[in-house]
Design a protein around this motif. Structure first.
Motif, mmCIF file in Angstrom:
data_model
loop_
_atom_site.group_PDB
_atom_site.id
_atom_site.type_symbol
_atom_site.label_atom_id
_atom_site.label_comp_id
_atom_site.label_asym_id
_atom_site.label_seq_id
_atom_site.Cartn_x
_atom_site.Cartn_y
_atom_site.Cartn_z
ATOM 1 N N LEU A 241 -22.701 69.549 16.277
ATOM 2 C CA LEU A 241 -22.996 70.547 15.341
ATOM 3 C C LEU A 241 -23.478 69.714 14.160
ATOM 4 N N ASN A 242 -24.623 70.034 13.819
ATOM 5 C CA ASN A 242 -25.204 69.482 12.506
ATOM 6 C C ASN A 242 -24.981 70.021 11.295
ATOM 7 N N THR A 243 -25.388 69.373 10.270
ATOM 8 C CA THR A 243 -24.681 70.147 8.940
ATOM 9 C C THR A 243 -25.618 70.701 8.179
ATOM 10 N N ARG A 244 -27.016 70.982 8.598
ATOM 11 C CA ARG A 244 -27.782 71.649 7.844
ATOM 12 C C ARG A 244 -29.017 72.537 8.554
ATOM 13 N N THR A 245 -29.304 72.279 9.879
ATOM 14 C CA THR A 245 -30.340 73.079 10.293
ATOM 15 C C THR A 245 -29.777 74.468 10.667
ATOM 16 N N GLU A 246 -30.667 75.338 10.905
ATOM 17 C CA GLU A 246 -30.228 76.727 11.096
ATOM 18 C C GLU A 246 -29.718 76.830 12.397
ATOM 19 N N VAL A 247 -28.568 77.525 12.717
ATOM 20 C CA VAL A 247 -27.879 77.696 13.891
ATOM 21 C C VAL A 247 -27.190 79.006 14.088
ATOM 22 N N GLU A 248 -26.893 79.551 15.262
ATOM 23 C CA GLU A 248 -26.511 80.819 15.473
ATOM 24 C C GLU A 248 -25.371 80.609 16.864
ATOM 25 N N LEU A 249 -24.211 81.251 16.586
ATOM 26 C CA LEU A 249 -23.086 81.399 17.625
ATOM 27 C C LEU A 249 -23.761 82.373 18.557
ATOM 28 N N VAL A 250 -23.497 82.312 19.983
ATOM 29 C CA VAL A 250 -24.032 83.164 20.838
ATOM 30 C C VAL A 250 -22.931 84.290 21.036
#
Length: 318
Positions: A241-250
């Motif tokens: 997990l990075n600290t800034r880029t847009e993410v989403e949990l499935v």
């Protein structure tokens, strides 16, 4: 882009076993762990221009798996020598044209094999002079790079330090209940360069939303990877997990997911998980991209900084 024929030329031009003065004596190499740091070891006595034995490369690969970053001191290489040395550790990372990364070229859709990471005009201009938040390279691709080497050629007088974060230690420090909860979760990291293009020229890192909510548009491809990644050699688990880029949990409630990700990101940034490197010219830092993050301190725009990066191909995270 550095072509395949140029990579072949680098290997062709590399020192041969019969040239004794160009063969590295394995006994000259000393690997010293960084005392009191969360990760890292310094490698002295190695000349990356020389031919390396199987014993040496195996020893360095073992050290990388243990310490996660290796710092090679006092190197003097041209691009072909640099490529030849890097190729001892794996194939060059070559993303597909539909997954843009740092320095992707308009004509080929792929980056050079040796990327100038610089603010110096005509030397790359890929990352500017500002702060870069903690991230793993190529996390939004189907097979992110296994590791990278970064070679310091010209450095600013002020700032520009790089910090690496040990995401194995970050995972291991979580309580058992949190580990059990997140161990089987899948995470999508969205491509920051696609986001930057949609924002008409903004930098890839630092300008994305922190989380994609269900009512927001999806930009680019979506590749689910484990939130908790297993190191392929050691079997140790790490937060992927990075600290800034847009993410989403499935398949996870977006409000709850946003809260969980924010908590984990805050946890990763704790001082006990990081090491800040004070660059010296001639340093090559080789890091395991699978279980670390890295960031950069800003430096004055008028001061030149030129480093060269080579990334190595990886496999699908599991």
């Amino acid at each position: 882009m550095t072509s395949l024929t140029q990579l072949s030329q680098a290997i062709h031009d590399a020192p041969r076993w019969h040239q004794e003065n160009l063969f590295q004596n394995p006994d000259d190499i000393v690997i010293t762990p960084l005392a009191g740091e969360a990760l890292g070891a310094v490698v002295t006595g190695l000349d990356a221009r020389k031919a390396q034995s199987g014993e040496t490369i195996f020893r360095l690969k073992q050290a990388l798996a243990e310490h996660l970053i290796l710092i090679f001191k006092h190197q003097r290489l041209d691009d072909l020598q640099y490529l030849a040395f890097a190729s001892y550790f794996g194939a060059i990372f070559r993303p597909s044209a539909d997954n843009p990364v740092l320095a992707t070229q308009a004509d080929t859709g792929t980056p050079p094999d040796v990327i100038p990471v610089s603010n110096a005009v005509g030397q790359g201009d890929y990352t500017g002079h500002g702060e870069l938040s903690p991230h793993a390279d190529h996390q939004w691709t189907p097979t992110p790079s296994f590791g990278s080497l970064l070679y310091a050629i010209e450095l600013p007088q002020d700032g520009g330090q790089t910090t690496w974060y040990n995401t194995i230690k970050a995972y291991e420090a979580l309580d058992d209940q949190t580990k059990q909860h997140i161990d089987q979760l899948q995470l999508i990291t969205y491509n920051p360069f696609v986001r930057a293009k949609s924002n008409k020229g903004s930098q890839g890192y630092g300008n994305s939303p922190l989380y994609r909510f269900k009512d927001q548009e999806i930009l680019g491809h979506a590749y689910p990877h484990p939130l908790v990644r297993t190191h392929p050699e050691t079997g140790r688990k790490a937060l992927w997990l990075n600290t800034r880029t847009e993410v989403e949990l499935v398949n996870y409630d977006d409000q709850a997911g946003s809260k969980l990700i924010a908590e984990l990101r805050e946890h990763i940034l704790k001082p006990e998980f990081r090491y800040e490197h004070q660059w010296q010219e001639g340093d090559i830092v080789f890091w395991d991209n699978q279980v670390t993050l890295h960031s950069r301190r800003p430096f004055p725009a008028e001061q030149r900084r030129l480093l060269k990066r080579i990334s190595l191909a990886g496999g699908r995270p599991f």
